[in-house]
Write a protein that holds these residues in place. Structure first.
Motif, PDB file in Angstrom:
ATOM      1  N   ASN A   1      14.333  22.508   8.090  1.00  0.00           N
ATOM      2  CA  ASN A   1      13.866  22.302   9.444  1.00  0.00           C
ATOM      3  C   ASN A   1      13.530  23.631  10.101  1.00  0.00           C
ATOM      4  O   ASN A   1      14.332  24.575  10.057  1.00  0.00           O
ATOM      5  N   LEU A   2      12.343  23.693  10.712  1.00  0.00           N
ATOM      6  CA  LEU A   2      11.927  24.905  11.409  1.00  0.00           C
ATOM      7  C   LEU A   2      12.867  25.184  12.566  1.00  0.00           C
ATOM      8  O   LEU A   2      13.243  24.281  13.310  1.00  0.00           O
ATOM      9  N   ARG A   3      13.245  26.466  12.718  1.00  0.00           N
ATOM     10  CA  ARG A   3      14.170  26.867  13.796  1.00  0.00           C
ATOM     11  C   ARG A   3      13.618  28.014  14.638  1.00  0.00           C
ATOM     12  O   ARG A   3      14.236  28.419  15.617  1.00  0.00           O
ATOM     13  N   GLY A   4      12.460  28.521  14.246  1.00  0.00           N
ATOM     14  CA  GLY A   4      11.832  29.587  15.005  1.00  0.00           C
ATOM     15  C   GLY A   4      10.748  30.250  14.173  1.00  0.00           C
ATOM     16  O   GLY A   4      10.952  30.480  12.979  1.00  0.00           O
ATOM     17  N   CYS A   5       9.613  30.536  14.786  1.00  0.00           N
ATOM     18  CA  CYS A   5       8.528  31.219  14.077  1.00  0.00           C
ATOM     19  C   CYS A   5       7.639  31.914  15.100  1.00  0.00           C
ATOM     20  O   CYS A   5       6.929  31.249  15.863  1.00  0.00           O
ATOM     21  N   ILE A   6       7.705  33.232  15.128  1.00  0.00           N
ATOM     22  CA  ILE A   6       6.898  34.027  16.047  1.00  0.00           C
ATOM     23  C   ILE A   6       6.453  35.287  15.317  1.00  0.00           C
ATOM     24  O   ILE A   6       7.194  35.827  14.484  1.00  0.00           O
ATOM     25  N   GLY A   7       5.260  35.744  15.626  1.00  0.00           N
ATOM     26  CA  GLY A   7       4.754  36.961  15.011  1.00  0.00           C
ATOM     27  C   GLY A   7       3.645  37.569  15.835  1.00  0.00           C
ATOM     28  O   GLY A   7       3.473  37.243  17.016  1.00  0.00           O
ATOM     29  N   THR A   8       2.873  38.440  15.217  1.00  0.00           N
ATOM     30  CA  THR A   8       1.808  39.138  15.908  1.00  0.00           C
ATOM     31  C   THR A   8       0.618  39.337  14.979  1.00  0.00           C
ATOM     32  O   THR A   8       0.793  39.517  13.769  1.00  0.00           O
ATOM     33  N   PHE A   9      -0.584  39.302  15.545  1.00  0.00           N
ATOM     34  CA  PHE A   9      -1.793  39.619  14.793  1.00  0.00           C
ATOM     35  C   PHE A   9      -2.182  41.078  14.965  1.00  0.00           C
ATOM     36  O   PHE A   9      -3.135  41.537  14.340  1.00  0.00           O
ATOM     37  N   GLN A  10      -1.454  41.802  15.786  1.00  0.00           N
ATOM     38  CA  GLN A  10      -1.717  43.214  16.007  1.00  0.00           C
ATOM     39  C   GLN A  10      -0.933  44.035  14.991  1.00  0.00           C
ATOM     40  O   GLN A  10       0.289  43.946  14.952  1.00  0.00           O
ATOM     41  N   PRO A  11      -1.599  44.836  14.135  1.00  0.00           N
ATOM     42  CA  PRO A  11      -0.843  45.650  13.172  1.00  0.00           C
ATOM     43  C   PRO A  11       0.127  46.593  13.892  1.00  0.00           C
ATOM     44  O   PRO A  11      -0.268  47.316  14.804  1.00  0.00           O
ATOM     45  N   GLN A  12       1.382  46.538  13.498  1.00  0.00           N
ATOM     46  CA  GLN A  12       2.420  47.376  14.088  1.00  0.00           C
ATOM     47  C   GLN A  12       3.241  48.017  12.989  1.00  0.00           C
ATOM     48  O   GLN A  12       3.294  47.522  11.863  1.00  0.00           O
ATOM     49  N   GLU A  13       3.905  49.102  13.330  1.00  0.00           N
ATOM     50  CA  GLU A  13       4.775  49.795  12.368  1.00  0.00           C
ATOM     51  C   GLU A  13       5.800  48.806  11.835  1.00  0.00           C
ATOM     52  O   GLU A  13       6.441  48.080  12.593  1.00  0.00           O
ATOM     53  N   LEU A  14       5.947  48.764  10.502  1.00  0.00           N
ATOM     54  CA  LEU A  14       6.643  47.659   9.842  1.00  0.00           C
ATOM     55  C   LEU A  14       8.092  47.506  10.283  1.00  0.00           C
ATOM     56  O   LEU A  14       8.529  46.401  10.598  1.00  0.00           O
ATOM     57  N   GLU A  15       8.853  48.584  10.315  1.00  0.00           N
ATOM     58  CA  GLU A  15      10.277  48.456  10.623  1.00  0.00           C
ATOM     59  C   GLU A  15      10.502  47.905  12.032  1.00  0.00           C
ATOM     60  O   GLU A  15      11.255  46.943  12.223  1.00  0.00           O
ATOM     61  N   GLY A  16       9.843  48.514  13.011  1.00  0.00           N
ATOM     62  CA  GLY A  16      10.017  48.049  14.375  1.00  0.00           C
ATOM     63  C   GLY A  16       9.509  46.640  14.585  1.00  0.00           C
ATOM     64  O   GLY A  16      10.105  45.838  15.309  1.00  0.00           O
ATOM     65  N   CYS A  17       8.400  46.318  13.924  1.00  0.00           N
ATOM     66  CA  CYS A  17       7.814  44.985  14.057  1.00  0.00           C
ATOM     67  C   CYS A  17       8.719  43.921  13.448  1.00  0.00           C
ATOM     68  O   CYS A  17       8.952  42.859  14.041  1.00  0.00           O
ATOM     69  N   LEU A  18       9.249  44.192  12.265  1.00  0.00           N
ATOM     70  CA  LEU A  18      10.171  43.249  11.632  1.00  0.00           C
ATOM     71  C   LEU A  18      11.399  43.017  12.489  1.00  0.00           C
ATOM     72  O   LEU A  18      11.858  41.890  12.684  1.00  0.00           O
ATOM     73  N   ARG A  19      11.949  44.111  13.001  1.00  0.00           N
ATOM     74  CA  ARG A  19      13.155  43.990  13.816  1.00  0.00           C
ATOM     75  C   ARG A  19      12.873  43.193  15.085  1.00  0.00           C
ATOM     76  O   ARG A  19      13.648  42.298  15.464  1.00  0.00           O
ATOM     77  N   SER A  20      11.769  43.495  15.741  1.00  0.00           N
ATOM     78  CA  SER A  20      11.430  42.815  16.982  1.00  0.00           C
ATOM     79  C   SER A  20      11.255  41.314  16.776  1.00  0.00           C
ATOM     80  O   SER A  20      11.840  40.499  17.498  1.00  0.00           O
ATOM     81  N   TYR A  21      10.467  40.936  15.763  1.00  0.00           N
ATOM     82  CA  TYR A  21      10.154  39.525  15.602  1.00  0.00           C
ATOM     83  C   TYR A  21      11.248  38.749  14.878  1.00  0.00           C
ATOM     84  O   TYR A  21      11.311  37.517  15.008  1.00  0.00           O
ATOM     85  N   ALA A  22      12.124  39.420  14.147  1.00  0.00           N
ATOM     86  CA  ALA A  22      13.305  38.739  13.608  1.00  0.00           C
ATOM     87  C   ALA A  22      14.161  38.216  14.757  1.00  0.00           C
ATOM     88  O   ALA A  22      14.675  37.087  14.714  1.00  0.00           O
ATOM     89  N   LEU A  23      14.303  39.015  15.808  1.00  0.00           N
ATOM     90  CA  LEU A  23      15.112  38.617  16.957  1.00  0.00           C
ATOM     91  C   LEU A  23      14.342  37.694  17.896  1.00  0.00           C
ATOM     92  O   LEU A  23      14.893  36.709  18.394  1.00  0.00           O
ATOM     93  N   THR A  24      13.069  38.001  18.124  1.00  0.00           N
ATOM     94  CA  THR A  24      12.283  37.169  19.034  1.00  0.00           C
ATOM     95  C   THR A  24      12.152  35.748  18.511  1.00  0.00           C
ATOM     96  O   THR A  24      12.290  34.780  19.261  1.00  0.00           O
ATOM     97  N   SER A  25      11.890  35.595  17.212  1.00  0.00           N
ATOM     98  CA  SER A  25      11.745  34.245  16.654  1.00  0.00           C
ATOM     99  C   SER A  25      13.072  33.510  16.608  1.00  0.00           C
ATOM    100  O   SER A  25      13.108  32.275  16.654  1.00  0.00           O
TER     101      SER A  25
END
Length: 304
Positions: A144-168
């Motif tokens: 069952n889906l529990r969260g899915c959020i991301g970005t189409f704007q290329p961002q630095e991988l570490e910060g982007c992963l951390r941000s969207y792991a928590l945001t989603s």
């Protein structure tokens, strides 16, 4: 392409938020993930040689694994972790979510600790558009889906992963924030997006199972937009038409099932296709790796 180490880092960030500590840096997670699986392969190769008595084997095993992780790494892990015999707090409040979301870069303390490890493999500052997805698995095996959020704007991988792991995990408006109690049933998935096409007015210019879709369209003076990752339509067993209708409804459109095509015939719709393979990891797999890290690279044998 995404890797399981990226998923492990997403879990590391999520669990660290519950434990109120800094997560291990992405480069360290990647290296330790590689070491962990290398040691697992060595264990398989060494099974059944039977030349040492049980106690001797156990001692040799411990001696070998004790040197798997440098002392500086062990100290950094020890400093960043809670007591191994303490349980995770049952945090369900989102009062600190906004501060989590804003703190998307690698903290200065983590950066300095990473430098002190004397790592010999400098990593390029990769930039990617990506999505992080969290699912839960029920007792009967349903996902069952529990969260899915991301970005189409290329961002630095570490910060982007951390941000969207928590945001989603905490800010997907379709779901309540993920509590710590759900961790054992959780799986984390990362999709790095690639091969974006030019916008097209043809709603059928894409391939099921290969392309993700990003659409935008106008109806009655209002602008709509939404996206599906490449695996969604195939997992749901949809046709192209069913996928498009579902995607338009996801965007908020409430027209009839037969009315979707008129919007595209009138030239009011635009589609961009992209690719990306979703890679996943279950929490128990992450927990086993993290315990191995915490114990200094010693893989414990199952008790009979």
């Amino acid at each position: 392409m995404a890797t399981q180490a990226h998923c492990a880092y997403a879990f590391e960030c999520l669990v660290a938020s519950f434990e109120q500590r800094q997560p291990l840096p992405l480069a360290q997670v990647e290296e330790l993930w590689e070491q962990y699986h290398a040691s697992s392969e060595e264990d398989v190769e060494n099974e059944g040689d039977g030349e040492l008595e049980r106690d001797e084997t156990k001692n040799a095993y411990a001696d070998k694994r004790a040197t798997a992780l440098p002392a500086a790494i062990l100290q950094h892990v020890k400093d960043s972790a809670v007591s191994s015999d303490s349980s995770l707090p049952s945090i369900t409040s989102t009062s600190s979510t906004s501060s989590r979301k804003g703190d998307v870069g690698t903290p200065a303390t983590s950066q300095s600790s990473l430098s002190s490890l004397g790592r010999g493999r400098p990593r390029p500052r990769e930039k990617h558009p990506l999505f992080v997805t969290w699912n839960t698995t029920s007792r009967n095996g349903d996902h069952n889906l529990r969260g899915c959020i991301g970005t189409f704007q290329p961002q630095e991988l570490e910060g982007c992963l951390r941000s969207y792991a928590l945001t989603s995990a905490f800010e997907d408006h379709r779901f309540s924030p993920i509590p710590a109690s759900l961790l054992p049933s959780l799986s984390g998935h990362v999709t790095l997006l690639t091969n974006f096409s030019e916008p097209t007015k043809d709603p059928m210019d894409w391939t099921l199972g290969t392309h993700g879709l990003r659409i935008s369209f106008s109806h009655n003076g209002r602008r709509y937009g939404s996206t599906y990752l490449p695996d969604v339509a195939k997992e749901q067993g949809w046709t192209k038409e069913e996928t498009l209708v579902s995607l338009m409804r996801k965007a908020g459109w409430s027209g009839s099932n037969s009315g979707w095509a008129r919007i595209w015939r009138d030239g009011k719709g635009e589609l961009i296709r992209y690719e990306g393979k979703q890679i996943g990891l279950d929490y128990p797999e992450w927990r086993e790796w993290r315990d191995w890290v915490q114990d200094g690279g010693v893989r414990h044998e199952a008790q009979n």
